[in-house]
Scaffold this active site. Structure first.
Site, short mmCIF file in Angstrom:
data_model
loop_
_atom_site.label_atom_id
_atom_site.label_comp_id
_atom_site.label_asym_id
_atom_site.label_seq_id
_atom_site.Cartn_x
_atom_site.Cartn_y
_atom_site.Cartn_z
N LYS A 39 0.87 -1.19 0.00
CA LYS A 39 0.00 0.00 0.00
C LYS A 39 0.89 1.22 0.00
O LYS A 39 2.02 1.16 0.50
CB LYS A 39 -0.88 0.02 1.26
CG LYS A 39 -2.13 0.87 1.11
CD LYS A 39 -3.25 0.07 0.45
CE LYS A 39 -4.45 0.89 0.14
NZ LYS A 39 -5.58 0.02 -0.26
N ASP A 87 -7.04 4.09 -4.58
CA ASP A 87 -7.70 3.92 -3.28
C ASP A 87 -8.34 5.29 -3.00
O ASP A 87 -8.60 6.04 -3.95
CB ASP A 87 -6.68 3.52 -2.19
CG ASP A 87 -7.35 3.03 -0.91
OD1 ASP A 87 -7.81 1.88 -0.88
OD2 ASP A 87 -7.44 3.80 0.07
P1 NDP Z 1 -12.97 7.54 -2.94
O1 NDP Z 1 -11.92 8.56 -2.73
O2 NDP Z 1 -13.50 7.34 -4.32
O3 NDP Z 1 -14.21 7.83 -1.99
C1 NDP Z 1 -14.07 7.88 -0.61
C2 NDP Z 1 -15.40 8.25 0.01
O4 NDP Z 1 -15.31 8.09 1.40
C3 NDP Z 1 -15.78 9.70 -0.25
O5 NDP Z 1 -17.16 9.82 -0.25
C4 NDP Z 1 -15.15 10.39 0.97
O6 NDP Z 1 -15.75 11.61 1.30
C5 NDP Z 1 -15.40 9.37 2.05
N1 NDP Z 1 -14.37 9.46 3.08
C6 NDP Z 1 -13.04 9.33 2.91
N2 NDP Z 1 -12.40 9.52 4.07
C7 NDP Z 1 -13.35 9.79 4.98
C8 NDP Z 1 -13.32 10.06 6.36
N3 NDP Z 1 -12.16 10.11 7.03
N4 NDP Z 1 -14.50 10.25 7.00
C9 NDP Z 1 -15.67 10.21 6.32
N5 NDP Z 1 -15.75 9.95 5.00
C10 NDP Z 1 -14.62 9.75 4.35
O7 NDP Z 1 -12.37 6.18 -2.36
P2 NDP Z 1 -12.85 4.68 -2.63
O8 NDP Z 1 -14.32 4.63 -2.86
O9 NDP Z 1 -11.93 4.10 -3.63
O10 NDP Z 1 -12.50 3.99 -1.23
C11 NDP Z 1 -13.46 3.85 -0.18
C12 NDP Z 1 -13.01 2.72 0.75
O11 NDP Z 1 -12.95 1.49 0.00
C13 NDP Z 1 -11.62 2.88 1.39
O12 NDP Z 1 -11.64 2.28 2.67
C14 NDP Z 1 -10.72 2.05 0.46
O13 NDP Z 1 -9.56 1.62 1.13
C15 NDP Z 1 -11.66 0.89 0.16
N6 NDP Z 1 -11.35 0.12 -1.04
C16 NDP Z 1 -11.18 0.71 -2.25
C17 NDP Z 1 -10.93 -0.06 -3.36
C18 NDP Z 1 -10.79 0.53 -4.73
O14 NDP Z 1 -10.56 -0.22 -5.67
N7 NDP Z 1 -10.92 1.83 -4.91
C19 NDP Z 1 -10.79 -1.52 -3.28
C20 NDP Z 1 -11.06 -2.05 -1.96
C21 NDP Z 1 -11.31 -1.24 -0.90
P3 NDP Z 1 -15.00 13.00 0.94
O15 NDP Z 1 -15.18 13.14 -0.54
O16 NDP Z 1 -15.73 14.03 1.73
O17 NDP Z 1 -13.57 12.84 1.34
O1 2IT Z 2 -7.85 -1.82 -0.88
C1 2IT Z 2 -7.78 -2.31 -2.02
O2 2IT Z 2 -7.92 -3.51 -2.24
C2 2IT Z 2 -7.55 -1.38 -3.14
N1 2IT Z 2 -7.48 -0.18 -2.93
C3 2IT Z 2 -7.34 -1.91 -4.53
C4 2IT Z 2 -5.92 -2.34 -4.72
C5 2IT Z 2 -5.55 -2.74 -6.12
O3 2IT Z 2 -4.36 -3.01 -6.30
O4 2IT Z 2 -6.40 -2.80 -7.00
#
Ligand code: NDP
Ligand code: 2IT
Length: 445
Positions: free
Chosen positions: A124, A164
Site C-alpha cells: 500500500k 484507493d
Molecule cells: P474515494 O476517494 O473514491 O471515496 C471515498 C469516500 O469516502 C468519499 O465519499 C469520501 O468523502 C469518504 N471518506 C473518505 N475519508 C473519509 C473520512 N475520514 N470520513 C468520512 N468519509 C470519508 O475512495 P474509494 O471509494 O476508492 O474507497 C473507499 C473505501 O474502499 C476505502 O476504505 C478504500 O480503502 C476501500 N477500497 C477501495 C478499493 C478501490 O478499488 N478503490 C478496493 C477495496 C477497498 P470526501 O469526498 O468528503 O472525502
Molecule cells: O484496498 C484495495 O484492495 C484497493 N485499494 C485496490 C488495490 C488494487 O491493487 O487494485
C-alpha cells in the site's frame, strides 16, 4: 513465542500506530489456533516476519501549486509481503494518511490478495496530499513529483500500485504517464488505468459490484436475496457509488450515501433520478450537502454517519476505517440490520465487530467482501501481460466466480460448531495459510 506474545511485542516495538495494531490484533486472534498447532511456524519466527513489512519507503514530495508556492507532502510505499506474487495494492491520497494507516492497509492487503487466489503479494502507498479543491494541473504536478521518487521501486513484476481513497483514473493516469517516461517502458505497472492505455473493463465497478456478489452469496446461506431489502451505504466515492448502482439493479433500495461532511438519507430508497444526479454531482467533485438543493425531499445530516439515521436491513460501509463503532453497531442491530458487508477496509471497530458476531448476523470483513477490486486489478495485469483485452462480460463473469470462491473459502475455514459462519476467522485463516506455507517453502528471507 505464542501469537498473543508476538502481538504485545510488536505493539511495544512499533508504538503510536493504533490502526496497525488493530489490524494485527484481529488477524492474530483468528489464527492463534492454527499458529499454535504448527510448531514449525514458531521455529522459523514466521508470524513476526509476516507482520512486519518487508520494507517501507518514505519520502518528501515537493511540488508547485497554481500560485507558484512550493508545497511539501510526505509520500510512502509499504511493500509488505511478496511470498505469493509481486507486491500489489492501492495508493491513497488523503490528509489523514500516515505510516500507521498505510501499514494496516498493506498488512490487510496481503491476506486479501491471497484470498483472491491470484498471484499478488501485499502493498500500500500514499500521501497526506488531499486532491480535494486542487486543480487538475496541481494534481498532475503532485503525481509527477510523487512518482519521481517512487518509480525505481515499482514495476510490472515488482510492485504494481492502483487507486484507493483520493486516487482514481485521473491520478492513476498521471502517475502511470510519469512512470512510463522515467522507466522508458510501456508495461502494466499500474492497474486502474484508462481503457485506451491498458485499463480493464469493469475495474472501476469491481469493488462495489464484487461486494454485492459477496453479499448475495452470504444472503443465500440464509435463503434470502437483495431484492426488497433496504441497504444503508456510507461514502459516495468509487466503491459506494458502484455498490449502490448494483444494489438498485438487484432490486434493493439504497437508503443512504454520505461524504466526510455528512449523510443524505432516503428512508424509502433513492429514486433512479436522484441516484443519477448524485453520481453526476460526485463526478465533478460536488458535495452531499448540495443534494437537497436539487431534491428538497431528501434530508442532509451535517457531520453524521448514516448508521443511526435510517432503518436498514443491510449495511455496506464504503468510506473509510473505523466508521462503525460499537454504538453504531448497536443502533444498526436495534433497527433490524441482518447483514453487514464491508466495502471499505476495516470500517468496523473491534467493539462493533463483537456486537455483530454476538448477534450472529451475517458479517463480512473488507478483506473478503471488497476483494473484487484488487482481483480485477489482477485480471488487468493478466490482460496486460498477454497484450489483449477481455470484454466486460468476460471480466464480470470472472469477478463473480472469484467472489463466489472467496465466499466458499470463508465458509470452509470459518464455519463454527453451531453452524454460524465466522467470516472474519474464515478470511484470516485461509488468507494466512497460503502466505505462510509459501514463506515456509522459500526459506528465511
Ligand atoms: P474515494 O476517494 O473514491 O471515496 C471515498 C469516500 O469516502 C468519499 O465519499 C469520501 O468523502 C469518504 N471518506 C473518505 N475519508 C473519509 C473520512 N475520514 N470520513 C468520512 N468519509 C470519508 O475512495 P474509494 O471509494 O476508492 O474507497 C473507499 C473505501 O474502499 C476505502 O476504505 C478504500 O480503502 C476501500 N477500497 C477501495 C478499493 C478501490 O478499488 N478503490 C478496493 C477495496 C477497498 P470526501 O469526498 O468528503 O472525502
Ligand atoms: O484496498 C484495495 O484492495 C484497493 N485499494 C485496490 C488495490 C488494487 O491493487 O487494485
Amino acid at each position: 513465542m505464542k501469537a498473543a506474545e508476538v502481538l504485545s511485542d510488536l505493539k511495544r516495538r512499533f508504538p503510536n500506530e493504533p490502526e496497525y495494531h488493530q489490524a494485527l490484533e484481529e488477524v492474530l486472534n483468528s489464527i492463534e489456533e492454527v499458529y499454535n498447532r504448527n510448531p514449525q511456524y514458531e521455529e522459523y519466527n514466521l508470524i513476526e516476519r509476516l507482520c512486519i513489512p518487508d520494507r517501507i519507503f518514505s519520502f518528501r514530495v515537493s511540488w508547485l501549486d497554481d500560485k507558484g508556492k512550493v508545497r511539501n507532502n510526505m509520500g510512502y510505499r509499504i511493500q509488505h509481503n511478496n511470498a505469493i506474487g509481486p507486491y500489489k495494492g492501492g495508493i491513497r491520497f488523503h490528509s489523514s494518511v500516515n505510516q500507521s494507516i498505510l501499514k494496516f492497509l498493506a498488512f490487510e492487503q496481503t491476506f486479501k490478495n491471497s484470498l483472491t487466489t491470484l498471484a499478488m503479494g501485499g502493498a500500500k502507498g500514499g500521501s497526506d496530499f488531499s486532491p480535494r479543491g486542487k486543480s487538475d494541473k496541481e494534481i498532475m504536478r503532485f503525481c509527477q513529483a510523487f512518482i519521481s521518487e517512487l518509480w525505481r521501486q515499482i514495476g510490472p513484476d515488482t510492485d504494481v500500485p492502483a487507486g484507493d481513497i483520493g486516487v482514481g483514473a485521473r491520478e492513476v493516469g498521471f502517475m502511470y504517464g510519469y512512470y512510463k517516461k522515467m522507466a522508458q517502458e510501456f508495461t502494466g505497472t499500474f492497474t486502474g488505468k484508462g481503457l485506451s492505455f491498458g485499463g480493464s473493463l469493469i475495474r472501476p465497478e469491481a469493488t462495489g459490484y464484487g461486494n454485492c456478489y459477496f453479499l448475495e452469496a452470504m444472503l443465500a446461506t440464509r435463503n434470502m436475496e437483495v431484492k426488497g431489502k433496504k441497504v444503508a451505504i456510507s461514502g459516495s466515492g468509487n466503491v459506494a457509488l458502484y455498490t449502490a448502482k448494483k444494489i438498485m439493479e438487484l432490486g434493493g433500495s439504497v437508503v443512504s450515501l454520505s461524504d466526510s461532511g455528512g449523510s443524505v438519507v432516503a428512508p424509502e430508497g433513492f429514486t433512479q433520478e436522484q441516484f443519477d444526479y448524485i453520481f453526476e454531482l460526485k463526478s465533478y467533485g460536488g458535495r452531499m450537502y448540495e443534494v437537497p438543493e436539487q431534491f428538497p425531499e431528501l434530508k442532509y445530516f451535517s457531520g453524521e454517519r448514516p448508521w443511526k439515521l435510517v432503518k436498514c436491513d443491510i449495511a455496506m460501509p464504503s468510506a473509510t476505517q473505523n466508521e462503525i463503532d460499537e454504538e453504531d453497531a448497536e443502533a444498526l442491530l436495534r433497527n433490524g440490520c441482518i447483514a453487514v458487508s464491508e466495502g471499505a477496509n476495516m470500517p468496523t471497530t473491534p467493539g462493533g465487530i463483537r456486537k455483530f458476531q454476538e448477534a450472529k448476523i451475517l458479517y463480512a470483513p473488507g478483506k473478503a467482501a471488497n476483494a473484487g477490486g484488487v482481483a480485477t486489478s489482477g485480471l488487468e495485469m493478466a490482460q496486460n501481460s498477454q497484450k489483449i483485452s477481455w470484454t466486460a462480460e468476460e471480466v464480470d463473469h470472472k469477478l463473480r466466480q472469484i467472489m463466489s470462491n472467496i465466499h466458499e473459502t470463508c465458509v470452509e475455514y470459518g464455519k463454527e460448531k453451531d453452524g454460524y459462519i465466522n467470516y472474519v476467522k474464515g478470511a484470516n485463516v485461509a488468507g494466512f495459510m497460503k502466505v505462510a506455507n509459501a514463506m515456509m517453502a522459500q526459506g528465511v528471507l
